[in-house]
Design an enzyme around this catalytic site. Structure first.
Site, PDB file in Angstrom:
ATOM      1  N   LEU A   1      29.135  36.890  30.800  1.00 28.75           N
ATOM      2  CA  LEU A   1      29.553  35.875  30.089  1.00 28.75           C
ATOM      3  C   LEU A   1      31.247  36.295  30.129  1.00 28.75           C
ATOM      4  O   LEU A   1      31.407  37.228  29.941  1.00 28.75           O
ATOM      5  CB  LEU A   1      28.908  35.861  28.632  1.00 28.75           C
ATOM      6  CG  LEU A   1      29.390  35.029  27.638  1.00 28.75           C
ATOM      7  CD1 LEU A   1      29.078  33.559  28.173  1.00 28.75           C
ATOM      8  CD2 LEU A   1      28.844  35.082  26.164  1.00 28.75           C
ATOM      9  N   ASP A   2      31.806  35.061  30.304  1.00 29.75           N
ATOM     10  CA  ASP A   2      33.445  35.286  30.298  1.00 29.75           C
ATOM     11  C   ASP A   2      33.850  36.104  29.449  1.00 29.75           C
ATOM     12  O   ASP A   2      33.528  36.031  28.303  1.00 29.75           O
ATOM     13  CB  ASP A   2      34.061  34.052  30.677  1.00 29.75           C
ATOM     14  CG  ASP A   2      33.800  33.128  31.690  1.00 29.75           C
ATOM     15  OD1 ASP A   2      33.274  33.890  32.770  1.00 29.75           O
ATOM     16  OD2 ASP A   2      33.858  31.995  31.903  1.00 29.75           O
ATOM     17  N   TYR A   3      34.976  36.750  29.583  1.00 34.44           N
ATOM     18  CA  TYR A   3      35.879  37.376  28.649  1.00 34.44           C
ATOM     19  C   TYR A   3      36.308  36.796  27.530  1.00 34.44           C
ATOM     20  O   TYR A   3      36.198  37.250  26.391  1.00 34.44           O
ATOM     21  CB  TYR A   3      37.107  38.152  29.374  1.00 34.44           C
ATOM     22  CG  TYR A   3      38.079  38.956  28.602  1.00 34.44           C
ATOM     23  CD1 TYR A   3      37.679  40.145  28.204  1.00 34.44           C
ATOM     24  CD2 TYR A   3      39.250  38.635  28.476  1.00 34.44           C
ATOM     25  CE1 TYR A   3      38.550  40.878  27.548  1.00 34.44           C
ATOM     26  CE2 TYR A   3      40.089  39.440  27.715  1.00 34.44           C
ATOM     27  CZ  TYR A   3      39.681  40.403  27.300  1.00 34.44           C
ATOM     28  OH  TYR A   3      40.540  41.433  26.458  1.00 34.44           O
TER      29      TYR A   3
ATOM     30  N   SER B   1      34.796  33.947  26.189  1.00 40.28           N
ATOM     31  CA  SER B   1      33.733  33.270  25.952  1.00 40.28           C
ATOM     32  C   SER B   1      32.847  34.103  25.015  1.00 40.28           C
ATOM     33  O   SER B   1      32.968  35.366  24.934  1.00 40.28           O
ATOM     34  CB  SER B   1      32.791  32.700  26.938  1.00 40.28           C
ATOM     35  OG  SER B   1      33.405  31.786  27.697  1.00 40.28           O
TER      36      SER B   1
END
Length: 197
Positions: free
Chosen positions: A41-43, A45
């Site tokens: 999961l993106d930084y 997000s």
């Protein structure tokens, strides 16, 4: 049996346990040894991240061949149009290829925690929310899809992966559960070799 940790990953936390640059990582929230993230999961997000202590379960969750649906609540810059929703539903063309069709619907602002730090938005700029579900995992896919149809993402929160959901977890909180694995995990369908007559 395998064990699974469901974590509500906060904003600006890496989906890994170490970082040479000193950024926050999963180690700040999960101290149980032997668990590793299934997918990322993106930084920038927030939301549901699954961690496993079993390689087979990790593969079933993270391998795009198994096509687990992932659901997100997304705050957009601007008032989302029906045309943009239809484009997302049909799939959009990104630089690395077309996306699969998505499940999309406009929603009211969901009951979320305050983000720290709060999002940056212009006072005169309207915003809107959608719920979008995808079953693939291109890099920063939801953000790029929304930008492609003209609505940049202000906030992105993953709420569900397959049958697993946040269900009340606050940022940094997690819960552990056991998962029954079949003796032989099903294999994705393989393409048959074509024979020339």
């Amino acid at each position: 049996m395998a064990d699974l940790i469901l974590l509500n990953k906060p904003y600006q936390v890496l989906s890994q346990f170490t970082d040479d640059a000193g950024r926050d990582t999963l180690a700040k929230f999960v101290r149980t040894p032997g668990f590793y993230p299934a997918g990322r999961l993106d930084y920038d997000s927030e939301g549901l991240l699954l961690l496993c202590n079993d390689g087979r379960l990790q593969q079933r969750i993270s391998d795009p061949r198994f096509k687990l649906w992932k659901t997100y609540w997304v705050q957009l810059e601007g008032q989302i149009t029906m045309e943009a929703q239809l484009a997302l539903k049909n799939g959009v063309l990104l630089k690395d290829g077309p996306t699969r069709p998505a499940k999309v619907k406009a929603i009211d602002q969901p009951p979320l925690w305050e983000r720290n730090p709060p999002i940056r938005q212009r006072k005169q700029q309207a915003t809107s929310w959608i719920e979008i579900s995808i079953n693939e995992g291109k890099n920063r896919q939801v953000r790029r899809m929304c930008a492609e149809v003209g609505f940049p993402v202000l906030r992105l929160v993953r709420t569900r992966i397959g049958d697993w959901a946040l269900d009340g977890l606050l940022p940094g909180q997690h819960r552990r559960q056991s998962v029954h694995l079949p003796d032989k995990p099903p294999r994705p369908a393989e393409k048959r070799r074509s024979r020339r007559s």
